[in-house]
Scaffold this motif. Structure first.
Motif, short mmCIF file in Angstrom:
data_model
loop_
_atom_site.label_atom_id
_atom_site.label_comp_id
_atom_site.label_asym_id
_atom_site.label_seq_id
_atom_site.Cartn_x
_atom_site.Cartn_y
_atom_site.Cartn_z
N PHE A 1 -10.78 -8.52 -4.52
CA PHE A 1 -12.14 -8.24 -4.08
C PHE A 1 -12.21 -8.19 -2.57
O PHE A 1 -11.37 -8.77 -1.88
CB PHE A 1 -13.15 -9.25 -4.64
N VAL A 2 -13.21 -7.47 -2.08
CA VAL A 2 -13.48 -7.38 -0.65
C VAL A 2 -14.98 -7.61 -0.48
O VAL A 2 -15.79 -7.05 -1.22
CB VAL A 2 -13.07 -5.99 -0.10
N THR A 3 -15.34 -8.43 0.50
CA THR A 3 -16.76 -8.71 0.72
C THR A 3 -17.49 -7.43 1.11
O THR A 3 -16.91 -6.52 1.72
CB THR A 3 -16.96 -9.77 1.82
N PRO A 4 -18.78 -7.35 0.78
CA PRO A 4 -19.53 -6.13 1.12
C PRO A 4 -19.48 -5.77 2.60
O PRO A 4 -19.33 -4.60 2.95
CB PRO A 4 -20.96 -6.48 0.67
N ALA A 5 -19.53 -6.76 3.48
CA ALA A 5 -19.53 -6.48 4.92
C ALA A 5 -18.21 -5.92 5.42
O ALA A 5 -18.17 -5.28 6.48
CB ALA A 5 -19.87 -7.76 5.69
N ALA A 6 -17.12 -6.13 4.69
CA ALA A 6 -15.80 -5.70 5.14
C ALA A 6 -15.34 -4.40 4.49
O ALA A 6 -14.24 -3.93 4.77
CB ALA A 6 -14.78 -6.80 4.86
N ARG A 7 -16.15 -3.81 3.66
CA ARG A 7 -15.74 -2.60 2.95
C ARG A 7 -15.67 -1.40 3.89
O ARG A 7 -16.35 -1.33 4.89
CB ARG A 7 -16.68 -2.33 1.79
N GLY A 8 -14.81 -0.46 3.52
CA GLY A 8 -14.65 0.75 4.31
C GLY A 8 -13.70 0.58 5.48
O GLY A 8 -13.60 1.46 6.34
N ARG A 9 -13.00 -0.54 5.54
CA ARG A 9 -12.08 -0.84 6.65
C ARG A 9 -10.63 -0.89 6.20
O ARG A 9 -9.77 -1.31 6.96
CB ARG A 9 -12.47 -2.17 7.29
N GLY A 10 -10.35 -0.52 4.95
CA GLY A 10 -8.98 -0.53 4.45
C GLY A 10 -8.48 -1.89 4.01
O GLY A 10 -7.27 -2.07 3.82
N VAL A 11 -9.38 -2.84 3.84
CA VAL A 11 -8.97 -4.20 3.46
C VAL A 11 -8.29 -4.20 2.09
O VAL A 11 -7.22 -4.79 1.93
CB VAL A 11 -10.18 -5.16 3.47
N LEU B 1 -3.48 -4.75 -1.38
CA LEU B 1 -2.59 -4.19 -2.40
C LEU B 1 -1.19 -3.96 -1.83
O LEU B 1 -0.18 -4.22 -2.52
CB LEU B 1 -3.15 -2.88 -2.94
N ASP B 2 -1.10 -3.50 -0.60
CA ASP B 2 0.21 -3.32 0.03
C ASP B 2 0.96 -4.64 0.15
O ASP B 2 2.19 -4.69 -0.03
CB ASP B 2 0.07 -2.68 1.42
N SER B 3 0.25 -5.72 0.43
CA SER B 3 0.89 -7.04 0.53
C SER B 3 1.45 -7.48 -0.80
O SER B 3 2.56 -8.02 -0.87
CB SER B 3 -0.12 -8.08 1.03
N VAL B 4 0.72 -7.24 -1.87
CA VAL B 4 1.20 -7.59 -3.21
C VAL B 4 2.43 -6.74 -3.56
O VAL B 4 3.43 -7.26 -4.05
CB VAL B 4 0.10 -7.40 -4.27
N ARG B 5 2.35 -5.45 -3.28
CA ARG B 5 3.47 -4.56 -3.60
C ARG B 5 4.72 -4.96 -2.83
O ARG B 5 5.83 -4.87 -3.35
CB ARG B 5 3.09 -3.12 -3.33
N ALA B 6 4.55 -5.40 -1.58
CA ALA B 6 5.71 -5.82 -0.79
C ALA B 6 6.33 -7.10 -1.33
O ALA B 6 7.54 -7.30 -1.21
CB ALA B 6 5.29 -6.02 0.67
N ALA B 7 5.53 -7.95 -1.94
CA ALA B 7 6.03 -9.23 -2.46
C ALA B 7 6.61 -9.12 -3.86
O ALA B 7 7.39 -9.97 -4.28
CB ALA B 7 4.90 -10.26 -2.46
N ALA B 8 6.23 -8.09 -4.59
CA ALA B 8 6.64 -7.95 -5.99
C ALA B 8 7.88 -7.08 -6.10
O ALA B 8 8.19 -6.30 -5.20
CB ALA B 8 5.50 -7.35 -6.80
N ARG B 9 8.54 -7.23 -7.21
CA ARG B 9 9.70 -6.38 -7.50
C ARG B 9 9.33 -5.47 -8.65
O ARG B 9 8.96 -5.93 -9.72
CB ARG B 9 10.89 -7.23 -7.87
N ILE C 1 -12.01 1.95 -9.18
CA ILE C 1 -11.25 3.00 -9.86
C ILE C 1 -10.91 4.13 -8.87
O ILE C 1 -9.78 4.60 -8.82
CB ILE C 1 -12.05 3.53 -11.07
N ARG C 2 -11.88 4.52 -8.05
CA ARG C 2 -11.62 5.56 -7.04
C ARG C 2 -10.52 5.12 -6.08
O ARG C 2 -9.63 5.90 -5.73
CB ARG C 2 -12.90 5.90 -6.28
N LEU C 3 -10.58 3.86 -5.65
CA LEU C 3 -9.56 3.34 -4.73
C LEU C 3 -8.18 3.41 -5.37
O LEU C 3 -7.23 3.90 -4.75
CB LEU C 3 -9.88 1.89 -4.34
N TYR C 4 -8.04 2.91 -6.59
CA TYR C 4 -6.73 2.90 -7.25
C TYR C 4 -6.21 4.32 -7.43
O TYR C 4 -5.05 4.59 -7.13
CB TYR C 4 -6.81 2.19 -8.60
N GLU C 5 -7.05 5.20 -7.89
CA GLU C 5 -6.58 6.57 -8.15
C GLU C 5 -6.26 7.31 -6.85
O GLU C 5 -5.28 8.04 -6.78
CB GLU C 5 -7.60 7.31 -9.01
N ARG C 6 -7.03 7.07 -5.80
CA ARG C 6 -6.74 7.65 -4.48
C ARG C 6 -5.41 7.12 -3.94
O ARG C 6 -4.70 7.83 -3.22
CB ARG C 6 -7.87 7.26 -3.52
#
Length: 144
Positions: free
Chosen positions: A72-82, A87-95, A110-115
């Motif tokens: 989740f991302v707080t409403p005030a922080a949306r639109g900043r790539g948070v 997700l990139d941090s999780v992908r870097a940590a996972a195998r 859903i839009r974010l994941y598909e994009r």
């Protein structure tokens, strides 16, 4: 903004951020009796937060080493790539490939994941109820 592993001391600020998200988006659909436990699901392999100073902007967890959860991302922080950075941090940590589930009500997620190249592989009904009081429709995704 900084992404870092979540510590136990971060839980109160994460709960405050989750409360903002729940008020805005009804995620989670029902407020958990123990939000700290909800943010720390069984099989937790790691959790990361996005912060500016002491303010938590977002959160993500990895369970069973392959499942993205509690993003989740707080409403005030949306639109900043948070969310993308989390997700990139999780992908870097996972195998290997990751999986996640998202309610059909989560149109922005859903839009974010598909994009971001995540691929929908199935849809099922949840055991919990959506805003309409019906079993939620969950879409299952695999990472690129």
């Amino acid at each position: 903004m900084k992404i870092r592993p979540r510590t136990p001391e971060d839980l109160p600020a994460c709960i405050e951020a989750l409360a903002e998200v729940q008020a805005a988006d009804r995620y989670p659909v029902d407020w958990p009796q123990d939000p700290g436990a909800w943010l720390t699901p069984d099989g937790l392999a790691g959790a990361w937060i996005a912060v500016e100073g002491e303010t938590v902007l977002g959160h993500v967890a990895l369970t069973r080493a392959t499942k993205v959860s509690r993003l989740f991302v707080t409403p005030a922080a949306r639109g900043r790539g948070v969310a993308v950075r989390l997700l990139d941090s999780v992908r870097a940590a996972a195998r290997g490939p990751l999986e996640l589930e998202v309610s059909s009500e989560g149109a922005a997620a859903i839009r974010l994941y598909e994009r971001s190249g995540w691929r929908r592989v199935a849809s099922t009904r949840a055991t919990w109820l959506n805003a309409a009081g019906e079993p939620a429709l969950l879409h299952h995704y695999l990472s690129p």
